[in-house]
Design a protein around this motif. Sequence first.
Motif, PDB file in Angstrom:
ATOM      1  N   ARG A 104      97.619  48.597   6.599  1.00  0.00           N
ATOM      2  CA  ARG A 104      99.238  49.920   6.382  1.00  0.00           C
ATOM      3  C   ARG A 104      99.594  50.060   5.335  1.00  0.00           C
ATOM      4  N   GLU A 105     100.143  49.048   4.880  1.00  0.00           N
ATOM      5  CA  GLU A 105     100.970  49.305   3.711  1.00  0.00           C
ATOM      6  C   GLU A 105     100.206  49.795   2.168  1.00  0.00           C
ATOM      7  N   ARG A 106      98.844  49.604   2.193  1.00  0.00           N
ATOM      8  CA  ARG A 106      97.739  50.162   1.154  1.00  0.00           C
ATOM      9  C   ARG A 106      97.727  52.225   1.948  1.00  0.00           C
ATOM     10  N   GLY A 107      97.994  52.438   3.251  1.00  0.00           N
ATOM     11  CA  GLY A 107      98.067  53.231   3.637  1.00  0.00           C
ATOM     12  C   GLY A 107      96.925  54.792   3.543  1.00  0.00           C
ATOM     13  N   GLU A 108      96.213  53.301   4.677  1.00  0.00           N
ATOM     14  CA  GLU A 108      94.933  53.920   5.104  1.00  0.00           C
ATOM     15  C   GLU A 108      94.738  53.663   6.969  1.00  0.00           C
ATOM     16  N   PRO A 109      95.087  54.640   7.205  1.00  0.00           N
ATOM     17  CA  PRO A 109      95.124  54.718   8.483  1.00  0.00           C
ATOM     18  C   PRO A 109      94.199  54.638   9.733  1.00  0.00           C
ATOM     19  N   VAL A 110      93.521  53.763   9.533  1.00  0.00           N
ATOM     20  CA  VAL A 110      92.040  53.393  10.187  1.00  0.00           C
ATOM     21  C   VAL A 110      90.978  52.698   9.652  1.00  0.00           C
ATOM     22  N   ALA A 111      90.718  51.525  10.333  1.00  0.00           N
ATOM     23  CA  ALA A 111      90.205  49.733   9.671  1.00  0.00           C
ATOM     24  C   ALA A 111      88.985  50.158  10.468  1.00  0.00           C
ATOM     25  N   ALA A 112      87.684  49.901   9.595  1.00  0.00           N
ATOM     26  CA  ALA A 112      86.483  49.476  11.031  1.00  0.00           C
ATOM     27  C   ALA A 112      85.782  48.553  10.069  1.00  0.00           C
ATOM     28  N   LEU A 113      84.911  48.221  11.181  1.00  0.00           N
ATOM     29  CA  LEU A 113      84.114  46.735  10.600  1.00  0.00           C
ATOM     30  C   LEU A 113      83.124  47.340  10.988  1.00  0.00           C
ATOM     31  N   TYR A 114      82.057  45.753  11.535  1.00  0.00           N
ATOM     32  CA  TYR A 114      80.119  45.990  11.866  1.00  0.00           C
ATOM     33  C   TYR A 114      80.552  44.207  12.301  1.00  0.00           C
ATOM     34  N   ALA A 115      80.557  44.404  14.391  1.00  0.00           N
ATOM     35  CA  ALA A 115      80.801  42.738  14.686  1.00  0.00           C
ATOM     36  C   ALA A 115      79.799  42.450  14.720  1.00  0.00           C
ATOM     37  N   SER A 116      79.663  41.083  14.174  1.00  0.00           N
ATOM     38  CA  SER A 116      78.568  39.790  14.399  1.00  0.00           C
ATOM     39  C   SER A 116      78.844  39.384  16.175  1.00  0.00           C
ATOM     40  N   GLU A 117      80.214  39.594  16.463  1.00  0.00           N
ATOM     41  CA  GLU A 117      79.894  39.752  18.010  1.00  0.00           C
ATOM     42  C   GLU A 117      81.033  40.205  18.515  1.00  0.00           C
ATOM     43  N   SER A 118      80.662  40.667  19.176  1.00  0.00           N
ATOM     44  CA  SER A 118      81.590  42.020  20.054  1.00  0.00           C
ATOM     45  C   SER A 118      82.687  41.910  21.278  1.00  0.00           C
ATOM     46  N   LEU A 119      82.052  40.486  21.722  1.00  0.00           N
ATOM     47  CA  LEU A 119      83.556  39.963  22.160  1.00  0.00           C
ATOM     48  C   LEU A 119      84.462  39.358  21.516  1.00  0.00           C
ATOM     49  N   ILE A 120      84.562  40.069  20.139  1.00  0.00           N
ATOM     50  CA  ILE A 120      86.018  39.602  20.147  1.00  0.00           C
ATOM     51  C   ILE A 120      86.931  40.220  19.136  1.00  0.00           C
ATOM     52  N   TYR A 121      86.223  41.569  19.033  1.00  0.00           N
ATOM     53  CA  TYR A 121      87.199  42.943  18.118  1.00  0.00           C
ATOM     54  C   TYR A 121      88.364  44.034  18.607  1.00  0.00           C
ATOM     55  N   GLY A 122      87.744  43.702  20.584  1.00  0.00           N
ATOM     56  CA  GLY A 122      88.860  43.922  21.133  1.00  0.00           C
ATOM     57  C   GLY A 122      90.112  43.693  21.366  1.00  0.00           C
ATOM     58  N   ARG A 123      90.879  42.315  20.839  1.00  0.00           N
ATOM     59  CA  ARG A 123      91.185  41.465  20.708  1.00  0.00           C
ATOM     60  C   ARG A 123      92.231  42.318  20.298  1.00  0.00           C
ATOM     61  N   TYR A 124      91.717  42.779  19.048  1.00  0.00           N
ATOM     62  CA  TYR A 124      92.545  43.270  17.596  1.00  0.00           C
ATOM     63  C   TYR A 124      92.780  44.247  17.523  1.00  0.00           C
ATOM     64  N   GLY A 125      92.668  45.284  18.845  1.00  0.00           N
ATOM     65  CA  GLY A 125      92.644  46.970  18.660  1.00  0.00           C
ATOM     66  C   GLY A 125      91.331  47.795  18.748  1.00  0.00           C
ATOM     67  N   TYR A 126      90.397  47.018  18.094  1.00  0.00           N
ATOM     68  CA  TYR A 126      89.146  47.180  17.740  1.00  0.00           C
ATOM     69  C   TYR A 126      88.211  48.320  19.072  1.00  0.00           C
ATOM     70  N   GLY A 127      87.404  49.292  19.127  1.00  0.00           N
ATOM     71  CA  GLY A 127      87.246  49.929  19.713  1.00  0.00           C
ATOM     72  C   GLY A 127      85.568  50.248  19.542  1.00  0.00           C
ATOM     73  N   ARG A 128      84.516  50.220  20.099  1.00  0.00           N
ATOM     74  CA  ARG A 128      83.226  50.632  19.452  1.00  0.00           C
ATOM     75  C   ARG A 128      83.188  52.077  19.305  1.00  0.00           C
ATOM     76  N   ALA A 129      82.754  52.363  18.065  1.00  0.00           N
ATOM     77  CA  ALA A 129      82.735  53.738  18.033  1.00  0.00           C
ATOM     78  C   ALA A 129      81.286  54.725  16.970  1.00  0.00           C
ATOM     79  N   SER A 130      80.921  53.711  17.315  1.00  0.00           N
ATOM     80  CA  SER A 130      79.507  54.422  17.738  1.00  0.00           C
ATOM     81  C   SER A 130      78.432  53.556  17.893  1.00  0.00           C
TER      82      SER A 130
END
Length: 409
Positions: A104-130
Motif C-alpha cells: 500500500r505504501e508503494r502505491g500498488e492498489p493490487v497484489a497477485a500471486l500463484y498459490a502453492s496451496e490454495s487453502l492458505i491465501y483466502g485468509r489474507y483476502g486473496y481470491g482466485r482470479a484466473s
Amino acid sequence: MTYPIRPIDESEFPVYSQVLEEAFGWAPHPAMIERAKAETEFDRTLAAFDGDQMAGVTSVYSFTMTVPGGQLPVAGVTAVSVLPSHRRRGVLSALMRRQLSDIRERGEPVAALYASESLIYGRYGYGRASTSLPFRIDTRRSAFVRNAPQDPSLRIRVAKPAQVREELEKLFAAVVTRRPGRYERNAHHWTGILADEEADQAGRGPLRAILAEDDQGVRGYALFRIKSSWDENDIPAGTLMLGELEAADPAAYALLWRNVLDRDLVTRVETYGRPVDDPLIALLADQRQVRARWADELWVRVVEVDRALSARSYAAPVDVVIEVEDDVCPWNARRWRLTADLTGATCKPVDDEPDVTLPVAALGSAYLGDGMLGEQLQAGLLREHTAGVVHRLATAMSWSPRPWTGLVF
C-alpha cells in the motif's frame, strides 16, 4: 510471540534460499538459484526472525500487469515460506500483514500471486482470479475446421530460441495488453524462459522455437520441448510439451498450432496451461480431443478498494454501494460507491446503506474479469441487500478475453 520483520540484503540470500528449500521441499540446481538471485528485489524481500534464525520469508516482484481496459502497477507476491519448525506460530500472518502494508505504501492498489496451496491465501483476502487449462491433444485427431484462417504470405521459420530472443521479446510486448493477467517481462524473465541447461530440460529435450513471419516481420512464435518415444512396436509416440504460443493475429496463431500439431514423430501435444477460452478450442474440428483439467491460476488481492476499482474498465454500467469486509487491511473495511460505465469509473467512500456486503476476497476474484460473484451469492457467501445487484455487478466486472497469466512467478 512476535517475530521482528525486515528486508534482507544480498549477503543473506543463501539463508533465504535455505528457508525456501525447506518449506517447498526442493533442491534447485545452482544455476536456477543464481537466476533467482538475479531477479530478487531485495528491498521488497522480507524475513521474519526468531532470535538470529530466519524463520519465514516472502518477496515481491514489481509488475506492470494488464487489467480490464488498461495496465496497472501490481505487486507480484512470491516465495512465501515458513520453516517447518515454525509453522502455526503466526509467522506467516505477520509477514503477510506487513507485506500488504508495504505494498500500500508503494502505491500498488493490487497484489497477485500463484498459490502453492490454495487453502492458505483466502485468509489474507486473496481470491482466485484466473483459471488455467492444462490439456493434451492426440495429434492424429487434431484436424481444424474448414474455415480456419490462412494467410499465404505467412511462413514458418525454425530457430534456436536464444538466437531470436529479441524477436520473441518484441512480439510478446505487442500482445501483452490483450488479455488481463499478463504482465510485462523484464530481461530476467526472458533469461529464465529461454534457459536450456540440463536441469531445465529435465529429460524433455532441448528448448525449440518456431516463428510465423511474413516479409514485414514476426507475427507469432511457439516455444516447446519434445520427448522422443517409441511404443513396443517401434511406432513413434513422442510428446511435444508446449511452453508458449503467442501470435499477433488469427492466421499466425492457426499456422503455429498447425505446425505444432503436425510435428513428425509426435503423437501427443501437452500444455502446461492455456487460457480457458483458448481460440484453439474453436479451431479444432473435434473439440473433444482437448483432454483438459481445470486448475486455479492467479490469485488477486485488492489492496486499496477505491484505487483498484476505479483503475479498471467495466463491461456494463453499474452504480452500487459495496460494503467490504476486510480484517487484514482495515482501511478497506467500509462502504464504497462504485459508479461505472463504458467511459470510466469512480469509487468513493460513503455512509449510504449497502446494496451488497462481501469479503474483500470476492472483489479480488472478480477483479480481472473472471469472478464467481453469482456462485458465491448462491453459496451464501455474499449478502445481497438490493435484489439483482450482484448480477449487475458481476456483469459489469466480467471481461473478454478471460484473464490468464501464463508464466508463474
